[in-house]
Design an enzyme around this catalytic site. Structure first.
Site, short mmCIF file in Angstrom:
data_model
loop_
_atom_site.label_atom_id
_atom_site.label_comp_id
_atom_site.label_asym_id
_atom_site.label_seq_id
_atom_site.Cartn_x
_atom_site.Cartn_y
_atom_site.Cartn_z
CE1 TYR A 83 21.25 32.27 -11.45
CE2 TYR A 83 21.35 29.87 -11.46
CZ TYR A 83 21.04 31.06 -10.82
OH TYR A 83 20.52 31.02 -9.54
CG ASN A 156 11.32 33.93 -6.24
OD1 ASN A 156 12.54 34.08 -6.35
ND2 ASN A 156 10.48 34.19 -7.22
N GLY A 276 20.80 40.72 -9.04
CA GLY A 276 21.46 41.89 -9.64
C GLY A 276 20.66 42.37 -10.84
CG MET A 277 16.36 41.94 -10.67
SD MET A 277 16.34 40.49 -11.74
CE MET A 277 15.32 40.97 -13.11
N1 LIG Z 1 20.22 34.32 -4.83
C1 LIG Z 1 19.18 33.50 -4.85
O1 LIG Z 1 19.23 32.40 -4.31
C2 LIG Z 1 17.92 33.96 -5.51
C3 LIG Z 1 16.73 33.26 -5.33
C4 LIG Z 1 15.56 33.78 -5.89
C5 LIG Z 1 15.62 34.92 -6.67
N2 LIG Z 1 16.82 35.52 -6.86
C6 LIG Z 1 16.94 36.75 -7.63
O2 LIG Z 1 16.05 37.69 -7.09
C7 LIG Z 1 15.63 38.57 -8.11
C8 LIG Z 1 14.12 38.60 -8.14
O3 LIG Z 1 13.65 37.32 -8.56
P1 LIG Z 1 12.07 37.10 -8.76
O4 LIG Z 1 11.80 35.78 -9.31
O5 LIG Z 1 11.42 37.46 -7.49
O6 LIG Z 1 11.83 38.22 -9.86
P2 LIG Z 1 10.52 38.65 -10.65
O7 LIG Z 1 9.31 38.24 -9.91
O8 LIG Z 1 10.69 38.22 -12.04
O9 LIG Z 1 10.62 40.25 -10.57
C9 LIG Z 1 11.71 40.93 -11.13
C10 LIG Z 1 11.99 42.15 -10.27
O10 LIG Z 1 13.17 42.78 -10.74
C11 LIG Z 1 12.90 44.17 -10.94
N3 LIG Z 1 13.74 44.66 -12.03
C12 LIG Z 1 13.81 44.18 -13.29
N4 LIG Z 1 14.71 44.87 -14.01
C13 LIG Z 1 15.22 45.80 -13.18
C14 LIG Z 1 16.17 46.83 -13.32
N5 LIG Z 1 16.81 47.03 -14.48
N6 LIG Z 1 16.44 47.62 -12.26
C15 LIG Z 1 15.80 47.44 -11.11
N7 LIG Z 1 14.88 46.47 -10.88
C16 LIG Z 1 14.59 45.68 -11.92
C17 LIG Z 1 11.44 44.21 -11.30
O11 LIG Z 1 10.97 45.49 -11.05
P3 LIG Z 1 9.96 46.26 -12.07
O12 LIG Z 1 8.59 45.77 -11.75
O13 LIG Z 1 10.18 47.67 -11.70
O14 LIG Z 1 10.38 45.90 -13.48
C18 LIG Z 1 10.89 43.18 -10.31
O15 LIG Z 1 10.76 43.75 -9.05
C19 LIG Z 1 16.27 38.06 -9.39
O16 LIG Z 1 17.49 38.75 -9.59
C20 LIG Z 1 16.55 36.62 -9.08
O17 LIG Z 1 17.60 36.08 -9.85
C21 LIG Z 1 17.95 35.07 -6.30
#
Ligand SMILES: NC(=O)c1ccc[n+]([C@@H]2O[C@H](COP(=O)([O-])OP(=O)(O)OC[C@H]3O[C@@H](n4cnc5c(N)ncnc54)[C@H](OP(=O)(O)O)[C@@H]3O)[C@@H](O)[C@H]2O)c1
Length: 365
Positions: A83, A156, A276-277
């Site tokens: 990160y 989030n 970018g999951m």
């Molecule tokens: N840029 C920013 O400021 C910011 C802020 C907040 C979050 N984020 C990003 O947003 C994303 C979600 O965060 P969160 O906390 O909401 O996550 P989370 O609740 O932990 O959920 C993870 C999500 O990613 C999906 N996922 C995991 N591996 C995957 C893959 N290989 N291909 C496709 N989908 C996949 C999961 O789907 P399944 O249920 O199908 O496994 C689930 O929907 C993360 O990448 C996080 O870093 C970014």
């Protein structure tokens, strides 16, 4: 699964760790903290440690009893060392969480004992039962804000709120499409969109119990929920069921999923990439840029918070979100409470596929 190790932090690391807090010390009751002193696999490098010598509260600082703190992908990626934020080591995990102010000196006039606070900076290290920090490192939330909502507000919820506010002029009735719709951010986007009268198309990955997941997202206010496969097999006319084509797409996945999502945007629409999951790059078909005038941008909530400390807009955002939460219009995404002593299972679940359950650490205080 091996039992978590609780040990006293060794004196050299303790000295370094406490130096980062820049505060005087005293011996007091112990606290628990999840600490890593090297980057690597979070299930291996994170250790539960007992700290016996706690920082002293002075006129500029406050003591916070931590109540709850989620395990987010950014926390995992930070510990993995991939990160962009790299805390000096040893570091306490956790970017966000909620706590209650339990000790204060007269200098910190804007804050009182009993206030519910969340971090105002990114490096607080929230995976510990107590934090002593300068009073300007926290944001006080309105009284009555639900505790777990507060714990997951800064990352989030704020991200979903800002992406729906800052990239397209969205009016009630407009449509938004997103992937990873069952993520914590996705579940918040569905609810915030519904609170604003926006329609959402939500893409999730195929899984055995997908109908149950779809029902959950519909209950949150989702209009359409489809799997990756259903999206690929469908046509926009069939899928949209009379809704206007989306002006905005929220992409947390990348790769093929981002391309599928982009294809549904109306001309002049914007795809915001915030995660970018899939670990696959975002590739953009040339025609979408030239003929469809699609805007492809990225978003990082950390930068917004850094650029907006104590801004009027930040206060307005927190107030509005907390108010919606108190009114029951926003509820916390599906979650599991994990005692800090069971942190290994929390971290493992946070890193597993198909969980749809935010792991939230809670602390014995
Ligand atoms: N840029 C920013 O400021 C910011 C802020 C907040 C979050 N984020 C990003 O947003 C994303 C979600 O965060 P969160 O906390 O909401 O996550 P989370 O609740 O932990 O959920 C993870 C999500 O990613 C999906 N996922 C995991 N591996 C995957 C893959 N290989 N291909 C496709 N989908 C996949 C999961 O789907 P399944 O249920 O199908 O496994 C689930 O929907 C993360 O990448 C996080 O870093 C970014």
């Amino acid at each position: 699964m091996s039992a978590p190790i609780i040990r006293n932090i060794c004196s050299s690391r303790r000295a370094f760790f406490h130096r980062t807090l820049s505060l005087k010390k005293r011996f007091s009751s112990s606290i628990h903290a999840l600490i890593y002193d090297e980057y690597g696999d979070p299930t291996k490098v994170v250790q539960l440690e007992t700290l016996n010598d706690l920082p002293l509260v002075d006129k500029k600082s406050i003591r916070i009893k931590m109540l709850a703190s989620p395990i987010n992908p950014a926390d995992i990626n930070t510990i993995q060392g991939i990160y962009p934020v790299k805390p000096p080591l040893p570091a306490v995990g956790g970017f966000e969480g909620v706590g209650e102010v339990v000790e204060i000196k007269s200098g910190a006039s804007d804050i009182k004992v009993g206030d519910m606070v969340i971090p105002a900076i990114n490096s607080l290290g929230t995976w510990r039962s107590q934090v002593v920090c300068p009073s300007d490192c926290v944001t006080v939330l309105p009284e009555g804000t639900p505790r777990l909502f507060a714990a997951t507000l800064r990352v989030n919820t704020c991200t979903s709120y800002r992406m729906l506010a800052d990239f397209q002029d969205l009016q009630a009735g407009d449509t938004v499409i997103q992937n990873a719709a069952n993520s914590g951010a996705g579940q918040m986007a569905i609810q915030i969109a519904a609170a604003r009268g926006l329609k959402t198309i939500n893409i999730v990955r195929d899984r055995p119990n997908v109908d149950e997941l779809k029902a959950h997202l519909h209950n949150l206010g989702a209009d359409i929920v489809v799997t990756d496969t259903e999206l690929r097999m469908s046509s926009p006319q069939k899928l949209l069921q009379g809704l206007p084509k989306p002006k905005l797409g929220l992409n947390a996945v990348g790769g093929k999923s981002a391309i599928s999502l982009m294809k549904y945007l109306q001309n002049g629409g914007t795809m915001v990439t915030y995660g970018g999951m899939s670990k696959q790059p975002v590739t953009v078909p040339t025609g979408m840029l030239i003929f469809n005038d699609i805007k492809v941008v990225g978003y990082w909530m950390t930068r917004w918070h850094d650029n907006n400390p104590n801004s009027v807009e930040a206060a307005r955002m927190f107030d509005e979100l907390c108010q919606w939460s108190k009114e029951g219009r926003l509820c916390i995404p599906r979650h599991r409470l994990v005692n800090i002593k069971d942190y290994k299972s929390g971290i493992e679940s946070a890193m597993a596929d198909f969980t749809t359950e935010k792991q939230i650490l809670v602390f014995d205080n």
